[in-house]
Enzyme design. Structure first.
Site, PDB file in Angstrom:
ATOM      1  CG  ASP A   1      -6.290  -2.498  -4.368  1.00  0.00           C
ATOM      2  OD1 ASP A   1      -7.089  -1.901  -3.624  1.00  0.00           O
ATOM      3  OD2 ASP A   1      -5.075  -2.557  -4.136  1.00  0.00           O
TER       4      ASP A   1
ATOM      5  CB  SER B   1      -0.958  -0.042   1.189  1.00  0.00           C
ATOM      6  OG  SER B   1      -1.966   0.936   1.059  1.00  0.00           O
TER       7      SER B   1
ATOM      8  CG  HIS C   1      -5.388  -2.367  -0.473  1.00  0.00           C
ATOM      9  ND1 HIS C   1      -4.610  -1.937  -1.525  1.00  0.00           N
ATOM     10  CD2 HIS C   1      -4.837  -1.796   0.640  1.00  0.00           C
ATOM     11  CE1 HIS C   1      -3.654  -1.142  -1.083  1.00  0.00           C
ATOM     12  NE2 HIS C   1      -3.756  -1.054   0.220  1.00  0.00           N
TER      13      HIS C   1
END
Length: 758
Positions: free
Chosen positions: A703, A628, A735
């Site tokens: 995602d 991320s 994600h």
């Protein structure tokens, strides 16, 4: 001859004994959540612990156990057998259309009323073709079901039970419903024919769960009203997520407002349970505004909302009339040249309904401020210690102060006029529990000074359940009085991974940040069976962004199973909590404002230099991995410092902050219109030609957080620049990878470093 035989036998037995005592090597199945042996190797816990008023109980599969506060002994309070007997009996509040299925467990039950012998739990009814959800109230004094909530809508979620009136609020699809005893639920939100999916959403979390928002319904204290969010997304661009599991791939668009683009509009409705009528707060034009941290006054006459402008640098605490929706007053305003970030609703004192606690970072660290609504003052703009200004319309007294922050408010002890908090006062690596005297601010520690404490407070605030662990204590669960005295230990756990497996050495330390003055915490893991005369490759595991901290005083100093596994593979593993990360104060975090990735990278390079200074690290074999924001950092480090970082694995990365969502992106970067240079400098496509080492990008195919477009546009830029990153996609994953996919993910990451760094 006999002596020789006995001697040989003794040596063999000794060798066998030594072999039996040798600790084993572990696999990813042992240390990664989703692995087949993972849950067998974590310290034991006591799931289901909760309070029934001031009585500690534990919900389990077969029963709910009552726990004695003095000696920790358990006795059954309710059994699964008796609940199922009541469900199958003839004394149900009404006869359901389908037969009720027996419960398999009571582990998910709750006891919302401290003064009533009633548990609340969920179940199902139906047959092979039909399945319906129910919620039940079981009176274990009378041994009968006293209330049933039939939930006929498919996909029901966001359950919000009000113990004051016995109603249940929930959502299904885009709509909001309430149910009480009986078969028919009632829609709170209006339904229209041919309504486009997700254009108007009721009763769900808004603003993409930023600003501490995690729910969309808010019962008033006596249950007279239900406040709820209404989110109009009709003006937001659809992001075209694609489901490839169908025969022909299916378009499943997601409402995704990107930085600088049109965002959704939110209003707050107030539903009167008795009249069935809804009024909306008269907040004016909801365009480009955020409505956060909704709370009620104890008398239900007012609703308080912390409102924030689109630039997120001006917050107002606004009071509304609950019956009419009229705006009555602005009690507090706060500005900051970078951003103001309200995270918590206000909390009224149980013993004085004219006073409430408000949380703010205006002095540099998140602290509690006592507001006295009975003492109005003329608002005067004042300078805040951390920059910016504030303006108070009522008397405000700072309750906590210092270079540490309040992380959570657990509740109150009204008899002692205390509030119970979790804070970083002892160390930014810890959460410790304190009582705070509301009259004089005096604090008293509850429990041990060491480690991380996760607590639940009893109804009266006189006891708490303390679930504690640290680097040296795998887990200890206790019942502690909030007067600071010794309590009752319910569980002292060992760590089966430490007991049975050969683990690496883990150390904690500090190094200076790139500014030359700020101390940064690091965690260093040496390879298993470390040899100081060898040269080892090293990997930095990184995050680096706001609201995240990778190092705590807990099990393995927060090292993940993969970090341990790579140390077993012969890697030195380093993590540094750089400037921009959490729990070190506002200035520590917001130094990255408008140029994400710059200061954080400088600090990670200091970590790399630290590795290069170690005699046992191969300075030419340093890799980096993160997910991320950490994926953004990994990619950025590989492209900006190719002479240092030779191999990287970037998971779910942000590549271009233009493509990230409005609320988070604009808080830390401003809008692309206002900060074009910052967006350009942090756009990793601009650096695609710098790639020299091996970089693998891994994403979930759908995602919804860092949308796949980030990675696809980066690949195109690399193609045009003549560089060659690698790509791996987990189809239909979001994600993060969960379950078995998570084990596969870490196998894949490991193979990449083994192939190209070792």
């Amino acid at each position: 001859m006999k002596r020789i035989f006995h001697f040989i036998l003794f040596c063999c037995m000794t060798a066998l004994s030594a072999t039996a005592q040798e600790k084993k090597a572990f696999t990813l199945e042992d240390v990664i959540p989703g692995g087949e042996n993972y849950f067998n190797l974590v310290p034991k816990s006591m799931p289901g612990l909760q309070w029934w008023g001031d009585v500690c109980v534990r919900t389990d599969v077969e029963a709910i156990q009552q726990i004695d506060l003095k000696n920790g002994k358990e006795k059954p309070l309710v059994t699964l057998e008796e609940v199922n007997a009541a469900l199958s009996g003839n004394n149900l509040p009404y006869k359901p259309e389908y037969s009720i299925k027996p419960l398999r467990t009571l582990s998910g039950a709750s006891l919302p009323w401290g003064d009533r012998k009633v548990i609340l739990f969920s179940g199902k009814a139906g047959n092979e073709q039909v399945s319906e959800n129910y919620m039940f109230c079981y009176d274990f004094g009378k041994k009968q079901i006293t209330n049933m909530f039939r939930i006929p809508e498919q996909g029901a979620a966001n359950y919000d039970f009000c113990k004051a009136n016995g109603y249940l609020a929930y959502t299904a699809g885009d709509h909001l419903y309430i149910a009480n005893q009986g078969e028919t639920s009632k829609a709170v939100s209006p339904k229209k024919d041919n309504e486009k999916l997700h254009d108007i959403v009721y009763g769900q979390a808004v603003h993409r769960n930023e600003f501490g928002i995690y729910k969309g319904t808010f019962w008033s204290p006596k249950g007279t009203y239900l406040a709820f969010y209404r989110m109009d997304q009709s003006m937001v661009t659809d992001y075209p997520q694609v489901n490839t599991s169908t025969r022909i791939a299916t378009l499943e668009p997601d409402k995704y407002p990107m930085a600088g683009m049109t965002s959704h509009q939110v209003t707050v409705g107030v539903y009167n349970v008795q009249s069935g009528k809804t009024v909306y707060l008269q907040a004016g034009d909801p365009t480009d505004r955020y409505f956060t941290n909704i709370s009620w006054s104890p008398d239900e006459k007012n609703i308080y909302v912390i409102e924030l402008n689109r630039d997120q640098n001006h917050a107002q605490l606004v009071r509304y009339n609950a019956e009419t929706g009229a705006k009555e007053a602005v009690l507090y305003e706060e500005t900051h040249p970078k951003y103001v970030e309200p995270q918590q609703p206000l909390l009224f004192l149980p013993w004085d309904s004219s006073k409430f606690l408000y949380q703010s970072q205006r002095d540099g660290f998140n602290h509690l401020y006592l507001f006295d609504t009975a003492s109005e003052v003329t608002p005067v703009e004042k300078e805040a210690k951390a920059g910016g200004t504030y303006k108070e319309s009522v008397k405000v007294t700072p309750l906590t102060q210092g270079d540490w922050l309040v992380q959570q408010v657990l509740g109150f002890n009204p008899a002692k006029k205390q509030v119970i908090i979790g804070s970083t006062e002892i160390s930014p690596l810890q959460t410790n529990i304190f009582t705070v005297n509301v009259n004089d601010g005096k604090r008293t520690l509850i429990g041990k000074e060491d480690g991380m404490h996760y607590a639940q407070l009893s109804a009266s605030g006189t006891y708490l359940i303390d679930n504690f662990n640290s680097f040296s204590v795998p887990r200890e669960i206790s019942l502690l009085p909030t007067n600071g005295k010794q309590g009752t230990v319910l569980l002292t756990a060992t760590d089966p991974l430490i007991e049975n497996y050969n683990l690496p050495e883990i150390t904690l330390g500090t190094l200076k940040s790139a500014d030359g003055k700020t101390d940064l915490y690091y965690r260093l893991i040496k390879p298993v069976n470390f040899d100081p005369n060898k040269k080892y490759p090293a990997i930095i595991y990184v995050y680096g962004g706001p609201h995240a901290q990778l190092i705590h005083n807990n099990r393995f100093y927060d090292a993940r199973g993969w970090d341990l596994y790579m140390a077993q593979k012969g890697y030195v593993m380093l993590t540094v909590d750089s400037r921009g990360s959490d729990n070190r104060g506002l200035n520590f975090e917001n130094c990255t404002f408008r140029h994400l990735g710059e200061e954080e990278m400088k600090d990670q390079v200091e970590g790399a230099k630290f590795l290069q200074s170690l005699p046992y690290v191969d300075a030419d074999k340093i890799g980096v991995h993160g997910w991320s924001f950490g994926g953004f950092m990994t990619t950025n480090l590989m492209l900006t410092y190719p002479e240092i970082f030779k191999v990287g694995v970037a998971g779910g990365p942000v590549i271009d902050w233009h493509l990230y969502e409005v609320m988070y992106g604009e808080r830390y970067m401003d809008s692309p219109q206002d900060n074009p240079e910052g967006y350009k400098n942090s756009n990793l496509r601009e650096k695609a030609g710098n790639l020299k080492g091996r970089l693998q990008v891994i994403i979930g195919g759908t995602d919804p957080t860092c949308v796949p477009q980030h990675t696809y546009t980066f690949l195109r830029a690399c193609i045009e620049a003549g560089t060659h990153p690698d790509l791996f996609i987990y189809p239909e994953d979001g994600h993060n990878m969960m379950g078995r996919d998570r084990v596969h993910l870490h196998e894949h990451i490991t193979r990449y470093f083994e192939d190209y760094l070792k």
